[in-house]
Design a protein around this motif. Structure first.
Motif, mmCIF file in Angstrom:
data_model
loop_
_atom_site.group_PDB
_atom_site.id
_atom_site.type_symbol
_atom_site.label_atom_id
_atom_site.label_comp_id
_atom_site.label_asym_id
_atom_site.label_seq_id
_atom_site.Cartn_x
_atom_site.Cartn_y
_atom_site.Cartn_z
ATOM 1 N N LEU A 157 0.864 -1.183 0.000
ATOM 2 C CA LEU A 157 0.000 0.000 0.000
ATOM 3 C C LEU A 157 0.896 1.227 0.000
ATOM 4 O O LEU A 157 1.805 1.340 0.819
ATOM 5 C CB LEU A 157 -0.904 0.028 1.238
ATOM 6 C CG LEU A 157 -1.917 -1.107 1.395
ATOM 7 C CD1 LEU A 157 -2.665 -0.967 2.720
ATOM 8 C CD2 LEU A 157 -2.914 -1.107 0.233
ATOM 9 N N LYS A 158 0.625 2.144 -0.947
ATOM 10 C CA LYS A 158 1.473 3.332 -1.033
ATOM 11 C C LYS A 158 0.608 4.571 -0.840
ATOM 12 O O LYS A 158 -0.181 4.899 -1.709
ATOM 13 C CB LYS A 158 2.155 3.403 -2.396
ATOM 14 C CG LYS A 158 3.090 2.230 -2.694
ATOM 15 C CD LYS A 158 3.578 2.327 -4.131
ATOM 16 C CE LYS A 158 4.053 0.967 -4.643
ATOM 17 N NZ LYS A 158 4.005 0.899 -6.111
ATOM 18 N N ASP A 159 0.745 5.180 0.320
ATOM 19 C CA ASP A 159 0.087 6.456 0.562
ATOM 20 C C ASP A 159 -1.408 6.405 0.210
ATOM 21 O O ASP A 159 -1.932 7.258 -0.474
ATOM 22 C CB ASP A 159 0.782 7.551 -0.269
ATOM 23 C CG ASP A 159 0.532 8.923 0.325
ATOM 24 O OD1 ASP A 159 0.395 9.022 1.558
ATOM 25 O OD2 ASP A 159 0.455 9.892 -0.456
ATOM 26 N N MET A 160 -2.051 5.358 0.723
ATOM 27 C CA MET A 160 -3.436 5.069 0.364
ATOM 28 C C MET A 160 -4.407 5.927 1.182
ATOM 29 O O MET A 160 -4.263 6.032 2.394
ATOM 30 C CB MET A 160 -3.675 3.588 0.657
ATOM 31 C CG MET A 160 -5.093 3.119 0.704
ATOM 32 S SD MET A 160 -5.816 2.959 -0.917
ATOM 33 C CE MET A 160 -4.699 1.815 -1.686
ATOM 34 N N SER A 161 -5.369 6.542 0.519
ATOM 35 C CA SER A 161 -6.396 7.311 1.226
ATOM 36 C C SER A 161 -7.774 6.927 0.714
ATOM 37 O O SER A 161 -7.957 6.693 -0.481
ATOM 38 C CB SER A 161 -6.184 8.809 1.048
ATOM 39 O OG SER A 161 -4.971 9.201 1.650
ATOM 40 N N LEU A 162 -8.722 6.877 1.646
ATOM 41 C CA LEU A 162 -10.052 6.384 1.294
ATOM 42 C C LEU A 162 -11.014 6.741 2.416
ATOM 43 O O LEU A 162 -10.665 6.651 3.592
ATOM 44 C CB LEU A 162 -9.963 4.857 1.148
ATOM 45 C CG LEU A 162 -11.230 4.003 1.184
ATOM 46 C CD1 LEU A 162 -11.930 4.113 -0.155
ATOM 47 C CD2 LEU A 162 -10.865 2.551 1.458
ATOM 48 N N THR A 163 -12.225 7.179 2.068
ATOM 49 C CA THR A 163 -13.244 7.342 3.104
ATOM 50 C C THR A 163 -14.508 6.605 2.678
ATOM 51 O O THR A 163 -14.783 6.464 1.490
ATOM 52 C CB THR A 163 -13.608 8.824 3.345
ATOM 53 O OG1 THR A 163 -14.117 9.360 2.131
ATOM 54 C CG2 THR A 163 -12.426 9.632 3.819
ATOM 55 N N VAL A 164 -15.221 6.124 3.679
ATOM 56 C CA VAL A 164 -16.487 5.440 3.412
ATOM 57 C C VAL A 164 -17.540 6.049 4.331
ATOM 58 O O VAL A 164 -17.286 6.254 5.522
ATOM 59 C CB VAL A 164 -16.363 3.921 3.673
ATOM 60 C CG1 VAL A 164 -17.712 3.232 3.480
ATOM 61 C CG2 VAL A 164 -15.324 3.290 2.753
ATOM 62 N N SER A 165 -18.710 6.365 3.752
ATOM 63 C CA SER A 165 -19.790 6.948 4.553
ATOM 64 C C SER A 165 -20.790 5.874 4.954
ATOM 65 O O SER A 165 -20.856 4.810 4.337
ATOM 66 C CB SER A 165 -20.521 8.019 3.746
ATOM 67 O OG SER A 165 -19.601 8.991 3.311
ATOM 68 N N ARG A 166 -21.556 6.209 5.974
ATOM 69 C CA ARG A 166 -22.558 5.257 6.460
ATOM 70 C C ARG A 166 -23.536 4.887 5.344
ATOM 71 O O ARG A 166 -24.017 5.749 4.621
ATOM 72 C CB ARG A 166 -23.325 5.861 7.642
ATOM 73 C CG ARG A 166 -24.226 4.858 8.341
ATOM 74 C CD ARG A 166 -24.829 5.440 9.610
ATOM 75 N NE ARG A 166 -23.810 5.832 10.602
ATOM 76 C CZ ARG A 166 -23.142 4.971 11.365
ATOM 77 N NH1 ARG A 166 -23.369 3.689 11.263
ATOM 78 N NH2 ARG A 166 -22.252 5.416 12.226
ATOM 79 N N GLY A 167 -23.789 3.600 5.196
ATOM 80 C CA GLY A 167 -24.754 3.125 4.214
ATOM 81 C C GLY A 167 -24.194 2.963 2.819
ATOM 82 O O GLY A 167 -24.889 2.512 1.908
ATOM 83 N N GLU A 168 -22.932 3.317 2.666
ATOM 84 C CA GLU A 168 -22.340 3.253 1.337
ATOM 85 C C GLU A 168 -21.862 1.836 1.005
ATOM 86 O O GLU A 168 -21.414 1.102 1.885
ATOM 87 C CB GLU A 168 -21.139 4.209 1.291
ATOM 88 C CG GLU A 168 -20.862 4.765 -0.080
ATOM 89 C CD GLU A 168 -19.661 5.703 -0.103
ATOM 90 O OE1 GLU A 168 -19.403 6.251 -1.167
ATOM 91 O OE2 GLU A 168 -18.981 5.872 0.940
ATOM 92 N N VAL A 169 -21.976 1.473 -0.283
ATOM 93 C CA VAL A 169 -21.395 0.212 -0.746
ATOM 94 C C VAL A 169 -20.255 0.541 -1.696
ATOM 95 O O VAL A 169 -20.449 1.159 -2.734
ATOM 96 C CB VAL A 169 -22.443 -0.660 -1.476
ATOM 97 C CG1 VAL A 169 -21.795 -1.941 -1.992
ATOM 98 C CG2 VAL A 169 -23.603 -0.979 -0.548
ATOM 99 N N VAL A 170 -19.057 0.158 -1.266
ATOM 100 C CA VAL A 170 -17.864 0.464 -2.052
ATOM 101 C C VAL A 170 -17.234 -0.844 -2.521
ATOM 102 O O VAL A 170 -16.999 -1.746 -1.707
ATOM 103 C CB VAL A 170 -16.834 1.245 -1.198
ATOM 104 C CG1 VAL A 170 -15.564 1.506 -2.006
ATOM 105 C CG2 VAL A 170 -17.434 2.553 -0.697
ATOM 106 N N SER A 171 -17.003 -0.970 -3.805
ATOM 107 C CA SER A 171 -16.304 -2.156 -4.307
ATOM 108 C C SER A 171 -14.888 -1.791 -4.697
ATOM 109 O O SER A 171 -14.650 -0.734 -5.273
ATOM 110 C CB SER A 171 -17.029 -2.744 -5.517
ATOM 111 O OG SER A 171 -18.243 -3.312 -5.104
ATOM 112 N N VAL A 172 -13.963 -2.681 -4.321
ATOM 113 C CA VAL A 172 -12.567 -2.463 -4.669
ATOM 114 C C VAL A 172 -12.187 -3.517 -5.705
ATOM 115 O O VAL A 172 -12.306 -4.716 -5.443
ATOM 116 C CB VAL A 172 -11.658 -2.581 -3.425
ATOM 117 C CG1 VAL A 172 -10.218 -2.234 -3.794
ATOM 118 C CG2 VAL A 172 -12.166 -1.678 -2.305
ATOM 119 N N ILE A 173 -11.780 -3.057 -6.872
ATOM 120 C CA ILE A 173 -11.370 -3.994 -7.914
ATOM 121 C C ILE A 173 -9.916 -3.736 -8.277
ATOM 122 O O ILE A 173 -9.341 -2.703 -7.913
ATOM 123 C CB ILE A 173 -12.254 -3.863 -9.179
ATOM 124 C CG1 ILE A 173 -12.154 -2.447 -9.770
ATOM 125 C CG2 ILE A 173 -13.712 -4.199 -8.853
ATOM 126 C CD1 ILE A 173 -12.839 -2.296 -11.120
ATOM 127 N N GLY A 174 -9.346 -4.684 -9.002
ATOM 128 C CA GLY A 174 -7.951 -4.533 -9.400
ATOM 129 C C GLY A 174 -7.295 -5.883 -9.533
ATOM 130 O O GLY A 174 -7.821 -6.878 -9.039
#
Lengths: 224, 255
Positions: free
Chosen positions: B22-39
């Motif tokens: 992980l290089k200088d990773m930033s991310l926020t998630v809000s309540r009720g949100e569905v976030v998918s991470v692909i790669g």
């Protein structure tokens, strides 16, 4: 001396009662060793798995000595070292045998536990950790029950060896089965007492073997 | 920090030896949100989840979960972790579903689900069982409560794993490639459960290779490669991206 295989010279009731006395002693030694060395072995395994070198190294040395030298010599050492070198008198032979067997078998059991603990997939611990279980809860409730199932066949093996190894206590004159058979052999100039002793060991181990098979079956309610 | 922000990862770095995962990773998630991470494999997707779940340690960066600080940079730029108690609270607020389930094989399905509520949350057995049966019912596994994991299909095992996570009433659930160990037929039943959780506005971060599913379900898609976020946006934005690396990756899936 001429040994006989003639069966008529022997006083059978006397022989059987004497060999049974020895059997009881052997069984006492067996059970005390099992009851003490199984938990001690688990403790040693945990220490062996410690990340701290200061704990790991002495444990490794203990394991090497216990597994690297003959049990018969360890028995003699613990019997005679205290009296000859330290001038401590009145040491109970049977207690020396229990002590020697316990620390010797704990070493073998520790390595069996360690192998079992290391064979449990890391995912089990991770799942427990993520769910908030403490490391103690995880070990006692998740890891250990799975370890026990995996090592039962090996523990059964060691237990049967222990039944036969109790004969080694004769070297410090504990009146167990082998020692008593040897005395009867001298009395009657006959090898029959040894044959009977052999049969007694076989009977004891049949029971031990059946016991572990039963435990194995009981733990077969799950796989993995 | 706004109140509906349940996860904030900022400038987090993590390496395994020479390899920067992980290089200088930033991310926020809000309540009720569905976030998918692909790669692609090895892009750091799973490590991201594992760092937030404390299965791995960040070397630097700030992470907070539901307003509680997990770790914070000191003035030298090294991540300093909070006290044990706080870390445990944070752990309990996030459920994690693994790729290979990791159910406890020596426990029945019901026991798998009530173990942590009883041992960790100190709920009564009755209360925990009631909740567990409710969850099993909801996930279509009512008849399996006294079965053992080995008797279940992979899809059923994964649904139990989801029930086990839900039984702890987490604030959010992370899924680490939840269907990668399943054949296509069983994948559907697990995706259906995740879909129903989304409908209930459960906050979820899903690492997945199921592109169509991610597109359908997610509020936001994050495309990661080699430890950094290449692109982030609505499914439409990411799937119709002009970014070369993103297009190259997605092409492999549309064939």
């Amino acid at each position: 001396m001429n040994y006989s295989v003639v069966l008529s010279v022997i006083n059978y009731p006397a022989l059987f009662s004497f060999l049974l006395e020895g059997t009881v002693k052997a069984l006492e030694l067996f059970f005390l060793t099992i009851v003490l060395s199984l938990p001690l072995g688990l403790l040693v395994a945990r220490l062996r798995l410690s990340k701290h070198k200061a704990i790991q190294l002495p444990v490794k040395l203990y394991l090497l000595i216990m597994r690297g030298t003959p049990l018969i010599l360890q028995l003699m050492f613990f019997m005679y070292f205290p009296s000859i070198v330290l001038h401590i008198q009145g040491i109970d032979r049977f207690m020396v045998a229990v002590f020697s067997f316990t620390i010797n078998y704990a070493a073998y059991f520790a390595e069996i536990y360690r192998g079992g603990i290391e064979s449990i997939p890391a995912g089990q611990q991770e799942a427990a950790y993520v769910l908030g279980l403490s490391s103690f809860q995880t070990f006692i409730r998740i890891t250990l029950p799975q370890v026990v199932k995996r090592i039962i066949p090996t523990i059964a093996n060691e237990s049967m060896t222990l039944v036969k190894d109790t004969a080694l206590a004769s070297v410090i004159s504990v009146a167990e089965l082998f020692k008593n058979a040897a005395r009867m052999q001298a009395t009657y100039s006959s090898v029959v007492p040894f044959a009977v002793a052999g049969l007694f060991y076989l009977i004891m181990n049949s029971v031990v073997s059946a016991f572990y098979s039963n435990v194995e079956k009981k733990l077969n309610y799950y796989k993995g | 920090m706004s109140t509906d922000e349940v996860l904030s990862v900022s400038h987090v770095s993590k390496s395994f030896g020479e390899l920067d995962v992980l290089k200088d990773m930033s991310l926020t998630v809000s309540r009720g949100e569905v976030v998918s991470v692909i790669g692609p494999s090895g892009s750091g997707k799973s490590t991201l989840l594992r760092v937030v779940n404390q299965l791995e340690r960040a070397e630097s960066g700030d992470i907070s979960v539901c307003g509680q600080v997990l770790c914070q940079n000191d003035d030298k730029g090294f991540a300093v972790y909070s006290d044990k108690e706080i870390l445990k609270n944070i752990r309990l607020s996030i459920g994690l579903v693994f790729q290979s389930f990791h159910l406890f094989p020596h426990y029945s399905i019901l026991k798998n689900i009530i173990e942590a509520p009883v041992q960790v949350l100190k709920k009564s057995r009755e209360e925990a069982e009631e909740k567990a049966r409710e969850l099993l019912n909801k996930l279509g596994l009512s008849d399996k409560e006294s079965a053992y994991p080995y008797q279940l299909s992979g899809g059923q095992q994964q649904r139990v794993a989801i029930a086990r996570a839900l039984a702890m009433n987490p604030q959010m659930i992370f899924f680490d490639e939840p269907t990668s160990a399943l054949d296509p037929e069983l994948t559907g039943e697990v995706l259906k459960v995740i879909r129903s959780l989304a409908a209930e506005h459960m906050t979820m971060v899903i690492v997945t290779h199921e592109m169509a599913f991610a597109a359908e379900l997610s509020d936001r898609i994050i495309f990661m490669d080699q430890g950094i976020i290449i692109e982030e946006g609505t499914p439409q934005e990411v799937f119709s991206s002009e970014h070369e690396r993103t297009r190259q990756f997605l092409q492999n899936y549309s064939k």
